[in-house]
Write an enzyme that holds these catalytic residues in place. Structure first.
Site, PDB file in Angstrom:
ATOM      1  N   HIS A 164       0.407  -1.406  -0.065  1.00 18.98           N
ATOM      2  CA  HIS A 164       0.168  -0.248  -0.164  1.00 18.98           C
ATOM      3  C   HIS A 164       0.402   0.929  -0.007  1.00 18.98           C
ATOM      4  O   HIS A 164       0.413   1.548  -0.342  1.00 18.98           O
ATOM      5  CB  HIS A 164      -1.330   0.098   0.996  1.00 18.98           C
ATOM      6  CG  HIS A 164      -0.317   0.114   2.082  1.00 18.98           C
ATOM      7  ND1 HIS A 164       0.086  -0.851   2.744  1.00 18.98           N
ATOM      8  CD2 HIS A 164      -0.657   1.396   2.996  1.00 18.98           C
ATOM      9  CE1 HIS A 164       0.761  -0.395   4.503  1.00 18.98           C
ATOM     10  NE2 HIS A 164       0.329   0.677   4.520  1.00 18.98           N
ATOM     11  N   HIS A 200       5.018   8.888  13.563  1.00 15.80           N
ATOM     12  CA  HIS A 200       4.618   7.508  13.307  1.00 15.80           C
ATOM     13  C   HIS A 200       4.424   6.589  14.097  1.00 15.80           C
ATOM     14  O   HIS A 200       6.045   5.846  13.441  1.00 15.80           O
ATOM     15  CB  HIS A 200       3.670   7.278  12.249  1.00 15.80           C
ATOM     16  CG  HIS A 200       4.486   6.373  10.778  1.00 15.80           C
ATOM     17  ND1 HIS A 200       5.020   7.236  10.744  1.00 15.80           N
ATOM     18  CD2 HIS A 200       4.028   5.499  10.793  1.00 15.80           C
ATOM     19  CE1 HIS A 200       5.218   6.610   9.502  1.00 15.80           C
ATOM     20  NE2 HIS A 200       4.504   5.330   9.423  1.00 15.80           N
TER      21      HIS A 200
END
Length: 312
Positions: free
Chosen positions: A115, A179
């Site tokens: 992705h 993140h």
């Protein structure tokens, strides 16, 4: 030679753990700005820098960088599966140009991507096969990680090689900023997990679905405040964007590896794709940052950003 760059964060949780409607509206507006910029620039070639999340690259052989002359997306987290429209001729010429400039580069004639590559192509172009692309994997997860200066050297070499093609080239960076998602690590992993990280055994559909559900639940725990993951570091993220806006890539490239993980979380090294893309753009001269968007989005476990830039 005309060149441009776009930075776009990705997240496997888009469409699965979405934030409030007003946040989504701001993200949609930012993505629309990037799409308008790309339409006006009308690229003839996209050089796409993206990481992998143990879907195509494993510890059996883990290069810091790899350029594809052919690539296939696995379709994880509901992203598109299938062949990317790789410009094989341009990829080979760029690869040769990079090696001629003294930067080591692995080449893949059958790259597997996930992705991280598929999302930006789908989001900005409507599909993974809509634009001629040269995919470049930049390791941002598997330790040990090399110095950021080598990422800048790679991006600069690719930019100079691509300038020789006499095409309108868009450098596209795909990656979250700060993140800390639940990505497995090799050190201390149980034997079954370690074997998967080393050998790269393709998961069954059931195993993939189970793993994706774990990530979705991690996002929900993060929003609820019950997670031990590193918080999104908005100050760190915006410092990075300031350096891009000010064309101060050398300072970005001097960031210590361990410090980056401490400040931005386990997957903060996906920002290597941003340095590579902007170093490619800067290889031919200064650039102007035309658009800058940033928002901390806990539901996506990401500091989320969209930027556009044009070489002066």
């Amino acid at each position: 030679m005309t060149a441009a760059a776009v930075g776009l964060s990705h997240s496997p949780l888009i469409g699965k753990n979405d934030p409030a409607p007003d946040v989504l509206a701001r993200v949609d507006q930012a993505v629309s700005a990037a799409k308008d910029f790309i339409r006006d620039f009308d690229p003839e070639l996209v050089v796409l820098y993206a990481p992998d999340h143990y879907n195509g690259f494993f510890y059996k052989e883990m290069p810091p960088f790899c350029l594809a002359t052919e690539a296939h997306a696995v379709g994880d987290f509901d992203s598109a599966a299938g062949q990317l429209s790789v410009d094989t001729g341009a990829a080979k010429l760029i690869a040769k140009g990079v090696l001629d400039r003294g930067v080591d580069l692995t080449i893949s004639a059958r790259m597997i991507v996930d992705h991280g590559f598929a999302q930006p192509l789908e989001t900005l172009f409507g599909g993974i096969d809509r634009v001629p692309v040269v995919p470049v994997f930049v390791n941002g997860v598997a330790t040990p990680l090399g110095p950021m200066s080598r990422v800048q050297a790679l991006g600069t070499a690719i930019g100079r090689a691509a300038d020789e093609l006499d095409l309108r080239v868009l450098y596209l960076a795909s990656g979250g900023l700060s993140h800390d998602p639940p990505v497995p690590v090799l050190d201390g992993a149980p034997p079954r997990v370690a074997d998967a990280l080393i050998e790269g055994h393709a998961p069954t559909p059931e195993q993939r679905a189970k793993g994706e559900l774990r990530v979705v639940q991690a996002g929900r725990d993060y929003v609820a405040g019950t997670s031990t993951m590193t918080p999104i570091n908005q100050e760190w993220d915006n410092r990075l964007l300031d350096l891009l806006e000010q064309n101060r890539l050398g300072e970005f490239a001097s960031w210590p590896v361990d410090w980056m993980g401490e400040q931005g979380g386990g997957s903060a090294h996906e920002v290597r794709t941003w340095l590579a893309a902007y170093a490619s753009l800067a290889a031919g001269g200064p650039f102007d940052l035309k658009y800058r968007f940033y928002e901390a989005i806990p539901a996506w476990i990401a500091g989320f950003s969209v930027t556009t830039a044009l070489r002066q």
